[in-house]
Design a protein around this motif. Structure first.
Motif, PDB file in Angstrom:
ATOM      1  N   ALA A  43      22.381  43.884  46.395  1.00  0.00           N
ATOM      2  CA  ALA A  43      22.018  44.017  47.802  1.00  0.00           C
ATOM      3  C   ALA A  43      23.248  44.251  48.674  1.00  0.00           C
ATOM      4  CB  ALA A  43      21.268  42.770  48.277  1.00  0.00           C
ATOM      5  N   LEU A  44      24.329  43.532  48.385  1.00  0.00           N
ATOM      6  CA  LEU A  44      25.534  43.664  49.202  1.00  0.00           C
ATOM      7  C   LEU A  44      26.141  45.058  49.079  1.00  0.00           C
ATOM      8  CD1 LEU A  44      27.422  42.267  51.134  1.00  0.00           C
ATOM      9  CD2 LEU A  44      28.728  41.394  49.190  1.00  0.00           C
ATOM     10  N   HIS A  45      26.172  45.610  47.879  1.00  0.00           N
ATOM     11  CA  HIS A  45      26.708  46.957  47.709  1.00  0.00           C
ATOM     12  C   HIS A  45      25.807  47.997  48.380  1.00  0.00           C
ATOM     13  CE1 HIS A  45      30.250  46.477  45.119  1.00  0.00           C
ATOM     14  NE2 HIS A  45      29.636  45.395  44.646  1.00  0.00           N
ATOM     15  N   ALA A  46      24.501  47.738  48.377  1.00  0.00           N
ATOM     16  CA  ALA A  46      23.587  48.641  49.096  1.00  0.00           C
ATOM     17  C   ALA A  46      23.845  48.595  50.598  1.00  0.00           C
ATOM     18  CB  ALA A  46      22.134  48.261  48.795  1.00  0.00           C
ATOM     19  N   ILE A  47      24.104  47.408  51.123  1.00  0.00           N
ATOM     20  CA  ILE A  47      24.413  47.264  52.550  1.00  0.00           C
ATOM     21  C   ILE A  47      25.701  48.004  52.892  1.00  0.00           C
ATOM     22  CG2 ILE A  47      25.142  45.595  54.304  1.00  0.00           C
ATOM     23  CD1 ILE A  47      23.197  43.573  52.993  1.00  0.00           C
ATOM     24  N   VAL A  48      26.731  47.819  52.057  1.00  0.00           N
ATOM     25  CA  VAL A  48      28.016  48.479  52.305  1.00  0.00           C
ATOM     26  C   VAL A  48      27.845  49.995  52.285  1.00  0.00           C
ATOM     27  CG1 VAL A  48      30.318  48.903  51.365  1.00  0.00           C
ATOM     28  CG2 VAL A  48      29.411  46.574  51.430  1.00  0.00           C
ATOM     29  N   GLY A  49      27.126  50.507  51.270  1.00  0.00           N
ATOM     30  CA  GLY A  49      26.939  51.945  51.158  1.00  0.00           C
ATOM     31  C   GLY A  49      26.221  52.542  52.356  1.00  0.00           C
ATOM     32  N   THR A  50      25.225  51.826  52.872  1.00  0.00           N
ATOM     33  CA  THR A  50      24.470  52.332  54.025  1.00  0.00           C
ATOM     34  C   THR A  50      25.301  52.262  55.304  1.00  0.00           C
ATOM     35  OG1 THR A  50      22.406  51.563  53.002  1.00  0.00           O
ATOM     36  CG2 THR A  50      22.336  52.109  55.342  1.00  0.00           C
ATOM     37  N   LEU A  51      25.952  51.129  55.532  1.00  0.00           N
ATOM     38  CA  LEU A  51      26.746  50.965  56.747  1.00  0.00           C
ATOM     39  C   LEU A  51      27.895  51.972  56.789  1.00  0.00           C
ATOM     40  CD1 LEU A  51      27.268  49.437  59.345  1.00  0.00           C
ATOM     41  CD2 LEU A  51      28.474  47.679  58.021  1.00  0.00           C
ATOM     42  N   LEU A  68      29.189  34.496  43.808  1.00  0.00           N
ATOM     43  CA  LEU A  68      29.412  33.454  42.804  1.00  0.00           C
ATOM     44  C   LEU A  68      30.600  33.748  41.903  1.00  0.00           C
ATOM     45  CD1 LEU A  68      28.433  30.842  41.461  1.00  0.00           C
ATOM     46  CD2 LEU A  68      26.911  32.244  40.034  1.00  0.00           C
ATOM     47  N   LYS A  69      30.645  34.950  41.347  1.00  0.00           N
ATOM     48  CA  LYS A  69      31.692  35.291  40.387  1.00  0.00           C
ATOM     49  C   LYS A  69      32.873  35.947  41.086  1.00  0.00           C
ATOM     50  CE  LYS A  69      28.451  35.939  36.542  1.00  0.00           C
ATOM     51  NZ  LYS A  69      27.970  36.877  35.504  1.00  0.00           N
ATOM     52  N   ARG A  70      34.089  35.631  40.597  1.00  0.00           N
ATOM     53  CA  ARG A  70      35.288  36.196  41.200  1.00  0.00           C
ATOM     54  C   ARG A  70      35.342  37.714  41.020  1.00  0.00           C
ATOM     55  NH1 ARG A  70      38.710  32.264  42.890  1.00  0.00           N
ATOM     56  NH2 ARG A  70      38.599  30.214  41.877  1.00  0.00           N
ATOM     57  N   ALA A  71      34.868  38.182  39.889  1.00  0.00           N
ATOM     58  CA  ALA A  71      34.877  39.625  39.661  1.00  0.00           C
ATOM     59  C   ALA A  71      34.003  40.334  40.692  1.00  0.00           C
ATOM     60  CB  ALA A  71      34.384  39.944  38.249  1.00  0.00           C
ATOM     61  N   ASP A  72      32.862  39.734  41.003  1.00  0.00           N
ATOM     62  CA  ASP A  72      31.982  40.315  42.020  1.00  0.00           C
ATOM     63  C   ASP A  72      32.627  40.249  43.401  1.00  0.00           C
ATOM     64  OD1 ASP A  72      30.031  40.867  40.131  1.00  0.00           O
ATOM     65  OD2 ASP A  72      29.033  38.925  40.397  1.00  0.00           O
ATOM     66  N   SER A  86      32.288  38.420  54.954  1.00  0.00           N
ATOM     67  CA  SER A  86      31.976  37.010  54.688  1.00  0.00           C
ATOM     68  C   SER A  86      31.071  36.865  53.471  1.00  0.00           C
ATOM     69  CB  SER A  86      31.307  36.397  55.917  1.00  0.00           C
ATOM     70  OG  SER A  86      30.871  35.073  55.668  1.00  0.00           O
ATOM     71  N   TYR A  87      30.075  37.723  53.356  1.00  0.00           N
ATOM     72  CA  TYR A  87      29.173  37.667  52.199  1.00  0.00           C
ATOM     73  C   TYR A  87      29.937  37.949  50.912  1.00  0.00           C
ATOM     74  CZ  TYR A  87      25.396  37.986  55.668  1.00  0.00           C
ATOM     75  OH  TYR A  87      24.550  37.765  56.725  1.00  0.00           O
ATOM     76  N   GLU A  90      20.455  36.491  53.370  1.00  0.00           N
ATOM     77  CA  GLU A  90      20.847  35.084  53.413  1.00  0.00           C
ATOM     78  C   GLU A  90      19.719  34.146  52.996  1.00  0.00           C
ATOM     79  OE1 GLU A  90      22.128  34.318  57.352  1.00  0.00           O
ATOM     80  OE2 GLU A  90      23.911  35.584  57.247  1.00  0.00           O
ATOM     81  N   GLU A  91      18.499  34.450  53.429  1.00  0.00           N
ATOM     82  CA  GLU A  91      17.402  33.485  53.288  1.00  0.00           C
ATOM     83  C   GLU A  91      16.487  33.744  52.088  1.00  0.00           C
ATOM     84  OE1 GLU A  91      15.309  33.504  56.968  1.00  0.00           O
ATOM     85  OE2 GLU A  91      17.006  32.708  58.140  1.00  0.00           O
ATOM     86  N   SER A  92      16.401  34.985  51.631  1.00  0.00           N
ATOM     87  CA  SER A  92      15.379  35.299  50.632  1.00  0.00           C
ATOM     88  C   SER A  92      15.908  35.823  49.313  1.00  0.00           C
ATOM     89  CB  SER A  92      14.388  36.332  51.208  1.00  0.00           C
ATOM     90  OG  SER A  92      13.787  35.841  52.387  1.00  0.00           O
ATOM     91  N   VAL A  93      17.139  36.319  49.295  1.00  0.00           N
ATOM     92  CA  VAL A  93      17.709  36.832  48.036  1.00  0.00           C
ATOM     93  C   VAL A  93      18.483  35.692  47.388  1.00  0.00           C
ATOM     94  CG1 VAL A  93      19.200  38.553  46.965  1.00  0.00           C
ATOM     95  CG2 VAL A  93      17.853  39.157  48.988  1.00  0.00           C
ATOM     96  N   ALA A  94      17.922  35.131  46.329  1.00  0.00           N
ATOM     97  CA  ALA A  94      18.505  33.939  45.717  1.00  0.00           C
ATOM     98  C   ALA A  94      19.310  34.252  44.459  1.00  0.00           C
ATOM     99  CB  ALA A  94      17.408  32.931  45.387  1.00  0.00           C
ATOM    100  N   ASP A  95      18.857  35.188  43.658  1.00  0.00           N
ATOM    101  CA  ASP A  95      19.527  35.496  42.395  1.00  0.00           C
ATOM    102  C   ASP A  95      20.916  36.085  42.653  1.00  0.00           C
ATOM    103  OD1 ASP A  95      19.132  35.951  39.326  1.00  0.00           O
ATOM    104  OD2 ASP A  95      19.938  37.852  40.090  1.00  0.00           O
ATOM    105  N   SER A  96      21.913  35.616  41.905  1.00  0.00           N
ATOM    106  CA  SER A  96      23.296  36.054  42.135  1.00  0.00           C
ATOM    107  C   SER A  96      23.472  37.548  41.864  1.00  0.00           C
ATOM    108  CB  SER A  96      24.265  35.245  41.264  1.00  0.00           C
ATOM    109  OG  SER A  96      23.970  35.419  39.887  1.00  0.00           O
ATOM    110  N   ARG A  97      22.787  38.068  40.850  1.00  0.00           N
ATOM    111  CA  ARG A  97      22.919  39.497  40.565  1.00  0.00           C
ATOM    112  C   ARG A  97      22.245  40.343  41.649  1.00  0.00           C
ATOM    113  NH1 ARG A  97      27.065  40.051  38.688  1.00  0.00           N
ATOM    114  NH2 ARG A  97      26.522  42.254  38.506  1.00  0.00           N
ATOM    115  N   ASP A  98      21.129  39.846  42.152  1.00  0.00           N
ATOM    116  CA  ASP A  98      20.458  40.553  43.246  1.00  0.00           C
ATOM    117  C   ASP A  98      21.330  40.569  44.494  1.00  0.00           C
ATOM    118  OD1 ASP A  98      18.244  41.194  41.764  1.00  0.00           O
ATOM    119  OD2 ASP A  98      17.018  39.533  42.498  1.00  0.00           O
ATOM    120  N   LYS A  99      22.066  39.477  44.724  1.00  0.00           N
ATOM    121  CA  LYS A  99      22.960  39.432  45.880  1.00  0.00           C
ATOM    122  C   LYS A  99      24.043  40.497  45.778  1.00  0.00           C
ATOM    123  CE  LYS A  99      22.589  34.751  47.764  1.00  0.00           C
ATOM    124  NZ  LYS A  99      22.308  35.225  49.128  1.00  0.00           N
TER     125      LYS A  99
END
Length: 484
Positions: free
Chosen positions: A291-299, A325-329, A319-320, A279-288
């Motif tokens: 990161a989100l897919h990495a979180i899902v895979g680990t959880l 940003l993009k609808r496809a994502d 929620s994330y 939430e606080e440090s990952v700013a780039d949309s592609r990095d988000k």
């Protein structure tokens, strides 16, 4: 013989000690050649233990000393030298101090050269091993005190290796039987004296860090204390800043906490810190997205959580996904998040030791199988695709972008097929057939916008369905009723 080598080095030091080299590069080059010769026939630890070697190295300028330190590191790696005592580790890091500590010449250092040097140091950390996890963590704490002297520019390369060394030691600790763990605790008393002596040496360069390392060495390591120390290291890396590196390491630690140490609260803490970082440090949309897919895979691969804790983490991920940003994502993330509600069978805990091999009393070791949440996630993805389709109708696009929603339809269909094959409730033949007809209809209506990748993907999907109809996998009866 080593005594002869030491005698030659002593004679050289006696001849040069009264005459400062004064930056004479030719003289320093010859001295480096002399110091390098023993490294070709002896291991680095043995050479560095010669009492005349450090005296002679002390005559070198910082720049030349740094080059010599790099040679020492390269020798340790080339010879695969294992270093397993605190005293030896302290001696080694004293010699290579110009390589790992900030200096006045850092401004002149090229970024590529810095990366090459620090990657060498990071690789060397894996040679600092001890079969005793308590001693191993005492070594890693002492190493951390030295690495912190390198500043942010070096920590981004060295701290990840330090964390993985810690995870390796933690796995050994978590896999130990109760009798072995007790033996490790009994042996910790012998480590205290070594840790205190080694950390006193570090105190000259970094007194605060050395005092901390000494205090930690006096405490027998447990899986919980080891993970808390790893959390501290990763959060320090995040402050460099290196948010994506830190986030991946937090997830690696979370998985080990869950599946190898069975410490639910610590696993939750690692995920919580990863979410905060997201939430606080990952700013780039592609990095988000990454990161989100990495979180899902680990959880998805964590089974230790109670239902309440798992629901809290899953809701945050959902929620994330909706805020990308993009609808496809958003669509792809919603599909991925649906798998958090449907896990494969939990790995067996047979053979694991009591306390590490069993879930906590509040934990839920059984695989999560919630068909309602699965369907809710897939329906969210379909809504996003519908919105993408409307957006396309409002704004004329060309090429791949024009038919982007078509690829998303095919991807969703494949997620449906996965759950259909797994026997998810409410994923009936009728629901599956209706979706396949919807996708086929959309592709037929927008044939002009259909790019080759989407077409190939759809054809492969149809072949998969045909294969399942004829395959003897137990799922042929389900797929037999599907028609495309």
């Amino acid at each position: 013989k080593l005594s002869n080598i030491n005698r030659v080095l002593g004679a050289c030091h006696h001849g040069l000690a009264g005459n400062r080299l004064g930056g004479d590069m030719k003289a320093e080059k010859q001295l480096v050649a002399l110091l390098s010769m023993p490294l070709t026939t002896r291991d680095a630890v043995t050479v560095l233990s010669l009492d005349q070697y450090p005296l002679l190295m002390g005559l070198l300028s910082r720049r030349t000393h740094k080059d010599m330190a790099l040679k020492v590191v390269q020798t340790v790696l080339a010879q695969s030298t294992q270093i397993s005592t605190l005293d030896t580790v302290e001696m080694l890091f004293k010699f290579i101090a110009p390589l790992i500590a900030e200096g006045e010449d850092d401004a002149e250092l090229d970024e590529e050269d810095l990366e090459e040097e620090q990657v060498m140091v990071a690789r060397m950390l894996h040679q600092l091993t001890s079969p005793n996890p308590s001693l191993q963590f005492a070594i890693l704490r002492a190493v951390k005190a030295h690495l912190e002297l390198g500043g942010p520019s070096r920590l981004r390369y060295t701290f990840p290796a330090l964390v993985f060394c810690g995870l390796k030691a933690l796995r050994g600790l978590a896999a130990a039987s109760p009798q072995q763990q007790q033996q490790l605790l009994d042996n910790s008393s012998s480590i205290k004296a070594d840790g205190a002596a080694a950390d006193q040496k570090t105190a000259a360069a970094a007194p605060a860090s050395a005092a901390t390392a000494s205090s930690d060495a006096d405490t027998a390591v447990t899986a919980e204390s080891a993970l808390q120390w790893l959390l501290e290291v990763v959060l320090q890396l995040a402050d460099v800043p290196a948010p994506m590196q830190a986030l991946r390491l937090l997830l690696a630690c979370a998985h080990v906490s869950s599946e190898e140490a069975w410490l639910e609260m610590l696993a939750y803490e690692f995920f919580e810190q990863a979410f905060t970082l997201y939430e606080e440090s990952v700013a780039d949309s592609r990095d988000k997205v990454t990161a989100l897919h990495a979180i899902v895979g680990t959880l998805h691969r964590c089974y230790v959580f109670s239902m309440d804790n798992r629901d809290a983490l899953t809701q945050s991920v959902t929620s994330y996904a909706a805020k990308l940003l993009k609808r496809a994502d958003q669509c792809r993330a919603a599909c991925a998040a649906s798998h958090l509600a449907w896990q494969e069978s939990a790995p067996t805990t047979e053979g694991k030791s009591e306390g590490q091999g069993e879930p906590s009393t509040s934990g839920n070791a059984a695989a999560v199988r919630d068909f309602q949440k699965v369907m809710a996630g897939l329906k969210r993805a379909l809504k996003v695709v519908a919105a993408t389709k409307q957006q396309r109708a409002a704004v004329t696009r060309q090429g791949k972008a024009a038919g982007q929603h078509l690829l998303l339809y095919v991807e969703i269909a494949n997620h449906y097929l996965y759950y259909f094959s797994k026997g998810v409730e409410s994923m009936s033949t009728g629901v599956m057939q209706q979706l396949l007809e919807l996708v086929a209809s959309e592709l037929a209506q927008h044939q002009a916008d259909l790019d080759p990748d989407t077409k190939t993907y759809w054809e492969a999907t149809k072949k998969h369905i045909q294969f399942q109809k004829s395959a003897e996998t137990g799922a042929e009866s389900k797929f037999a009723a599907l028609n495309i």
